[in-house]
Design an enzyme around this catalytic site. Structure first.
Site, mmCIF file in Angstrom:
data_model
loop_
_atom_site.group_PDB
_atom_site.id
_atom_site.type_symbol
_atom_site.label_atom_id
_atom_site.label_comp_id
_atom_site.label_asym_id
_atom_site.label_seq_id
_atom_site.Cartn_x
_atom_site.Cartn_y
_atom_site.Cartn_z
ATOM 1 C CE LYS A 62 5.203 95.685 45.915
ATOM 2 N NZ LYS A 62 4.843 97.788 45.325
ATOM 3 N NE ARG A 69 3.837 104.724 58.059
ATOM 4 C CZ ARG A 69 4.525 105.177 57.411
ATOM 5 N NH1 ARG A 69 4.763 104.151 56.619
ATOM 6 N NH2 ARG A 69 5.626 105.784 57.158
ATOM 7 C CG ASP A 99 3.533 105.253 53.816
ATOM 8 O OD1 ASP A 99 4.483 103.873 53.591
ATOM 9 O OD2 ASP A 99 4.349 107.144 53.489
ATOM 10 N N GLY A 145 6.923 102.011 58.796
ATOM 11 C CA GLY A 145 5.373 100.391 58.117
ATOM 12 C C GLY A 145 5.424 99.363 58.583
ATOM 13 C CG PHE A 162 1.862 102.180 45.260
ATOM 14 C CD1 PHE A 162 3.054 102.042 45.963
ATOM 15 C CD2 PHE A 162 1.018 102.536 46.097
ATOM 16 C CE1 PHE A 162 3.512 102.656 46.855
ATOM 17 C CE2 PHE A 162 1.369 103.325 46.932
ATOM 18 C CZ PHE A 162 2.195 103.536 47.491
ATOM 19 C CD GLU A 178 11.922 96.977 55.667
ATOM 20 O OE1 GLU A 178 10.421 96.993 55.793
ATOM 21 O OE2 GLU A 178 11.878 97.986 55.058
ATOM 22 C CG ASP A 179 6.292 97.403 55.364
ATOM 23 O OD1 ASP A 179 7.944 97.630 54.827
ATOM 24 O OD2 ASP A 179 6.544 98.748 54.898
ATOM 25 C CG ASP A 206 9.080 97.929 45.113
ATOM 26 O OD1 ASP A 206 8.723 96.707 44.706
ATOM 27 O OD2 ASP A 206 9.476 98.544 45.070
HETATM 28 P P1 IMP Z 1 13.308 98.421 48.504
HETATM 29 O O1 IMP Z 1 12.536 98.667 47.120
HETATM 30 O O2 IMP Z 1 12.816 96.912 48.723
HETATM 31 O O3 IMP Z 1 13.948 99.476 49.360
HETATM 32 O O4 IMP Z 1 11.642 98.512 49.550
HETATM 33 C C1 IMP Z 1 11.519 100.393 50.299
HETATM 34 C C2 IMP Z 1 10.347 100.776 51.095
HETATM 35 O O5 IMP Z 1 9.610 101.229 49.372
HETATM 36 C C3 IMP Z 1 9.993 100.071 51.752
HETATM 37 O O6 IMP Z 1 10.232 99.299 52.517
HETATM 38 C C4 IMP Z 1 8.367 100.199 51.705
HETATM 39 O O7 IMP Z 1 8.601 101.818 52.303
HETATM 40 C C5 IMP Z 1 8.160 100.792 50.492
HETATM 41 N N1 IMP Z 1 7.444 100.083 49.322
HETATM 42 C C6 IMP Z 1 7.560 99.271 48.175
HETATM 43 N N2 IMP Z 1 6.786 99.059 47.226
HETATM 44 C C7 IMP Z 1 5.639 100.084 48.524
HETATM 45 C C8 IMP Z 1 4.029 99.456 48.263
HETATM 46 O O8 IMP Z 1 3.358 98.735 47.693
HETATM 47 N N3 IMP Z 1 3.608 100.281 48.731
HETATM 48 C C9 IMP Z 1 4.238 101.287 49.854
HETATM 49 N N4 IMP Z 1 5.196 101.254 50.042
HETATM 50 C C10 IMP Z 1 5.800 100.507 49.047
HETATM 51 MG MG MG Z 2 9.618 100.141 55.145
#
Ligand code: IMP
Ligand code: MG
Length: 181
Positions: free
Chosen positions: A135, A170, A164, A48, A157, A103-104, A107
């Site tokens: 977020k 992407r 993606d 991402g 989202f 990182e992209d 979350d």
């Molecule tokens: P985490 O919850 O911070 O561990 O996020 C894990 C992964 O979830 C991120 O690296 C993204 O690949 C994916 N992700 C979280 N939120 C979104 C979103 O809004 N759109 C697309 N991918 C997301």
């Molecule tokens: Mg990611």
């Protein structure tokens, strides 16, 4: 910018490419000042973060810096721990390096927390976190504080510019948000 449709869901334009690039230029200015003479190693978390990491790296052209890529291997845990992530493909020696983890999106922060603990074990001089999107309302690890944030967004989202939905979207140049109407 038109609406996009994936898997029967509608997405509306949210952050356009010009705004993304204007923000990247601002972040690059700060990184350039903070890391002058530190020869930072940008570590892009695939897949991402690829567009963001490359554009951010290129925007830092006034300092010596290196770029590398890692991938997280996810697999289902046997118990209630859920998905465990393991770093794959890091060839560089991180010892005494100033690492900028790119990182992209952050979350819940689960991915970043696991990644940080694995990278800290490799004895870098420092680890900073650059994320295009953050977020804050979704964050489950309040100790996690990204150093460079492109945009703080609500717990919705989003797709595009690397992000993606089941591998697709992407390649969108702008960022779109799920239209819940
Ligand atoms: P985490 O919850 O911070 O561990 O996020 C894990 C992964 O979830 C991120 O690296 C993204 O690949 C994916 N992700 C979280 N939120 C979104 C979103 O809004 N759109 C697309 N991918 C997301
Ligand atoms: Mg990611």
């Amino acid at each position: 910018m038109k609406q996009k449709c994936y898997q029967g869901m509608k997405f509306r334009p949210y952050i356009d490419n010009a705004r993304i690039h204007a923000r990247i230029a601002e972040l690059a200015k700060v990184i350039t000042a903070d890391f002058a003479d530190k020869k930072p190693l940008f570590v892009c978390v695939l897949n991402g973060a690829a567009p963001f990491a490359v554009d951010l790296f290129r925007a830092c052209e006034d300092i010596d810096a290196e770029l590398t890529f890692i991938r997280l291997k996810s697999y289902e845990g046997t118990g209630s721990t859920g998905v465990v992530k393991q770093v794959m493909g890091l060839g560089e020696n991180l010892e005494n390096r100033h690492v900028i983890l790119v990182e992209d999106i952050i979350d819940t922060g689960n991915t970043m927390v696991k990644l940080l603990s694995q990278l800290r074990a490799l004895n870098p001089a420092s680890i900073s976190i650059a994320t295009l999107l953050f977020k804050p309302e979704a964050l489950q690890h309040l100790e996690l504080k990204p150093d460079f944030v492109g945009f703080e967004i609500p717990k919705k989202f989003i797709i595009g510019y690397g992000l993606d939905i089941d591998g697709l979207a992407r390649n969108l140049n702008d960022i779109y948000i799920l239209d819940e109407e």
